[in-house]
Design an enzyme around this catalytic site. Structure first.
Site, PDB file in Angstrom:
ATOM      1  CE  LYS A  30      49.971 -46.111  -5.618  1.00 29.84           C
ATOM      2  NZ  LYS A  30      50.382 -45.037  -4.730  1.00 29.84           N
ATOM      3  CB  THR A  31      47.072 -40.601  -5.258  1.00 36.17           C
ATOM      4  OG1 THR A  31      48.295 -41.313  -5.405  1.00 36.17           O
ATOM      5  CG2 THR A  31      47.306 -39.414  -4.338  1.00 36.17           C
ATOM      6  CG  ASP A 212      50.202 -44.912  -1.292  1.00 33.90           C
ATOM      7  OD1 ASP A 212      49.692 -45.816  -1.967  1.00 33.90           O
ATOM      8  OD2 ASP A 212      50.737 -43.911  -1.790  1.00 33.90           O
ATOM      9  CD  GLU A 213      53.383 -47.219  -3.800  1.00 31.63           C
ATOM     10  OE1 GLU A 213      53.254 -48.417  -4.056  1.00 31.63           O
ATOM     11  OE2 GLU A 213      53.476 -46.336  -4.666  1.00 31.63           O
ATOM     12  CD  GLN A 243      52.738 -50.746  -9.583  1.00 36.19           C
ATOM     13  OE1 GLN A 243      53.483 -49.787  -9.773  1.00 36.19           O
ATOM     14  NE2 GLN A 243      51.422 -50.601  -9.465  1.00 36.19           N
ATOM     15  NE  ARG A 613      55.909 -47.020 -13.499  1.00 38.52           N
ATOM     16  CZ  ARG A 613      54.864 -46.994 -12.674  1.00 38.52           C
ATOM     17  NH1 ARG A 613      54.539 -45.886 -12.053  1.00 38.52           N
ATOM     18  NH2 ARG A 613      54.121 -48.065 -12.471  1.00 38.52           N
TER      19      ARG A 613
END
Length: 681
Positions: A30-31, A212-213, A243, A613
């Site tokens: 995503k970044t 973002d997020e 998430q 993770r």
């Protein structure tokens, strides 16, 4: 650019015809999508300064800015805005806060300073009560609920008392010309709602927004974004409903639903290819999250191959769990020739870290602790830092308020409110205001005397701090404020002694630094606000990472141990309402309105974050028995293990006892020593 992107990423980057929601699964890049989209916007003719990218943490903003800097070379004044929600709020209030009656150099109170004010408003010395009230008020602010509505909606006497304290707290902040962390979003919303010309100016300044997020936004942040994008609705929101793990602090998944309602033409793009984890890990993650209801159906997939099978390790109790994890970590590292920094141990609550720290220290394994309390966050260190900050800059209002009230010296809230109001009218700091003759018209002689006495003391210390050796001035400062007596007067002897030891360690560190650098106390004090960043630099050392699952979000590690996978712990008995700390129960009480089903869903998302993770190997541990205080309690494996279709049952002789783990560790130490010796030869 196109060669490195998959079709879904390309679609998300190139879509500019209206509002866009990118559902970005864990590890789906995503970044990269956000930074590439900014570059695409610039190539499509958008002015770089008119693009804003907003995220939640300074670390994420910094990483994004660095990636973007490598892709698009621009002079500093012409770069896109890349910031957190809160730093954007600061910019808005510094520029236009005067429309709300805020002076340009308003102060930002940290959580500790806010709790001190709330303790006064509540008339309590119990820090836990103040923290619980602080959490409740934060939720109200995040939901855009003012003190009057909070009082009207209060469900019981406790909430009514907190609502009254909220009103007093808000009045104190206004008098001090100060804001708290939540105000940095709430007040910009008020600004844009009440001042159409200011809203229009900001819409012209930021003509395209990327967020973002997005799943972590609360009602207040949603409203800020809606007001900023206006009718043009030129934005891209990036998030993942799987998430969303911050319900306990006001984040709401409803914001993802609201996007579709508020923007009927919303384009939805799903990123489902995972670039992080093996197929074994993703299979477990997909099975787990399938038990939650979906806003946007998706299934992660990977080209990384099957990888190591996910391991479940039952242990006799928490000490055996720590010994077993460390033994497995050492053996794995020895076999695979990996680094310590390739490993992370993730847990639900900070209290779980202690046993692992003990074993890691005993085995001389380097580790860094994240998501726990930093040395510089301790109250006693912050007290001393307030004096140093004030010596370096007497315009620092929060430092002034903290220093003049710790230890207590006969200056109450009413006096400080009067001084703060006068300072606000004069557009000067509270420290400068106390010496003005006009202060005598607003504050009585008996109240003004201790204020000026304190001001003169700070000036004397400041004069000496610029000229004399730092060590002597520091010793005299501590003696003059009699801080040791203050500690022993406000806590029991054991706690006070530990806090005084922390102060002594800090002072010794400052003295040593001053001696090595040849700096005066003023020169040291001028960098004191940066000291917390010197506490540790996690990414720069080869060390095992110990962290709460909440603090691990956004990170990835080749090899992950998720510990304490038990009912009552993960999922937590307070569920999503519980904050990731040892004060979880306070937060749980404040957010008890969540249903049990909603809490379990958020805990399941938390486990999903933990599992995703891991890149190459994942080990999950649980204990048959766990100590709480002096008592031992039988434990059951987490329901999430069964949901991942993993066998959590202890196999005959497979449960790890402390003695067995210790014996294996001893054997492993001999192997490692022998291996190192043979390599040396």
């Amino acid at each position: 650019m196109s060669a490195q992107l998959n079709p879904a990423q390309r679609e998300a980057i190139r879509y500019l015809d209206g509002p866009c929601l990118v559902i970005a699964g864990a590890g789906s890049g995503k970044t990269r999508v956000i930074t590439q989209k900014i570059a695409h916007l610039i190539s499509a003719g958008f002015s770089p300064q008119a693009i804003g990218a907003i995220t939640f943490t300074n670390k994420a903003a910094q990483e994004m800015a660095e990636r973007l800097g490598k892709m698009v070379k621009l002079p500093e004044g012409q770069r896109p805005l890349v910031s957190t929600f809160h730093s954007l709020g600061v910019q808005m209030l510094r520029r236009d806060g005067q429309s709300l009656g805020l002076k340009r150099n308003f102060s930002i109170l940290d959580g500790d300073d806010s709790a001190n004010i709330l303790q006064q408003a509540l008339g309590t010395t119990d820090r836990k009560v103040a923290r619980a009230a602080q959490h409740r008020i934060s939720l109200w602010k995040n939901a855009l609920v003012d003190p009057d509505r909070a009082a009207a909606d209060a469900k019981d006497g406790i909430e009514h008392g907190i609502a009254r304290a909220y009103r007093d707290y808000a009045a104190t902040l206004a008098a001090y010309q100060s804001v708290d962390f939540d105000d940095l979003i709430r007040l910009p919303v008020q600004l844009l709602r009440e001042h159409a010309e200011v809203a229009q100016a900001w819409r012209e300044k930021l003509r395209y927004l990327l967020v973002d997020e997005y799943q972590d936004t609360n009602a207040c942040q949603y409203e800020l974004l809606k007001l900023l994008v206006g009718p043009r609705a030129a934005f891209t929101a990036v998030g993942d409903d799987d998430q969303s793990i911050y319900g306990w602090r006001g984040a709401t998944l409803e914001n993802l639903n609201r996007l579709s309602t508020d923007y009927p033409g919303l384009k939805v793009v799903k990123l489902e290819q995972n670039y992080r984890s093996s197929v074994s890990i993703l299979t477990a993650a997909n099975r787990l999250i399938a038990h939650n209801p979906k806003l946007h159906e998706k299934r992660l997939w990977s080209e990384h191959g099957i990888g190591d099978p996910v391991q479940v390790v039952p242990c006799e109790h928490d000490e055996a769990e720590a010994e077993s994890v460390v033994m497995r970590l050492q053996a794995h590292r020895f076999e695979r020739r990996t680094k310590f920094s390739d490993y992370a141990i993730l847990y639900r609550g900070n209290h779980q870290a202690r046993t692992f720290e003990q074993v890691l220290r005993k085995e001389k394994i380097p580790y860094v602790l994240s998501g726990g309390q930093s040395f510089f966050e301790r109250a006693e260190i912050r007290d001393l830092m307030a004096y140093l900050r004030l010596v370096a800059n007497d315009d620092d209002d929060p430092a002034f308020i903290r220093a003049i009230t710790t230890p207590k010296r006969g200056v109450g809230t009413t006096t400080l409110q009067a001084l703060g109001t006068y300072a606000g009218e004069r557009h000067v700091s509270m420290f400068a205001a106390l010496f003005e003759s006009g202060a005598e018209q607003r504050i009585g002689p008996r109240q003004l005397e201790p204020l000026r006495e304190f001001g003169n003391f700070v000036n004397r210390i400041g004069w000496r701090a610029a000229k004399e050796p730092a060590a002597q001035v520091l010793d005299d400062l501590l003696k003059a404020i009699d801080y040791r007596s203050h500690l022993f007067a406000t806590a029991d002897d054991k706690v006070a002694a530990a806090r005084w030891q922390n102060v002594s360690d800090f002072v010794d560190w400052l003295k040593k630094r001053a001696e090595e650098d040849g700096s005066t106390l003023v020169q040291l004090a001028q960098t004191v606000s940066l000291l917390s960043q010197l506490d540790r630099k996690d990414g720069e050392v080869d060390a095992v990472r110990l962290t709460t699952i909440h603090a691990s979000k956004g990170l990835e590690f080749p090899h992950v141990f998720v510990v304490g996978c038990e009912e009552g712990l993960l999922p937590h008995h307070g569920g999503a309402a519980a904050a990731p700390s040892d004060d979880a129960d306070d937060a749980a009480g404040a957010a008890s309105a969540q249903t049990d089903a909603a809490r379990i869903e958020e805990e399941r998302r938390l486990m999903y974050v933990a599992v995703t993770r891991a890149q190459r190997s994942l080990t999950l541990t649980w204990c048959r028995e766990r100590k709480r205080g002096r008592e031992k309690y039988a434990q059951m494996p987490s329901r999430f293990l069964a949901e991942m279709e993993l066998d959590a049952r202890p196999k005959p002789g497979a449960t790890v006892s402390a003695d067995a783990a210790k014996a294996r560790l001893a054997g492993l130490r001999e192997l490692l020593t022998a291996g190192a010796g043979s390599r040396a030869r």
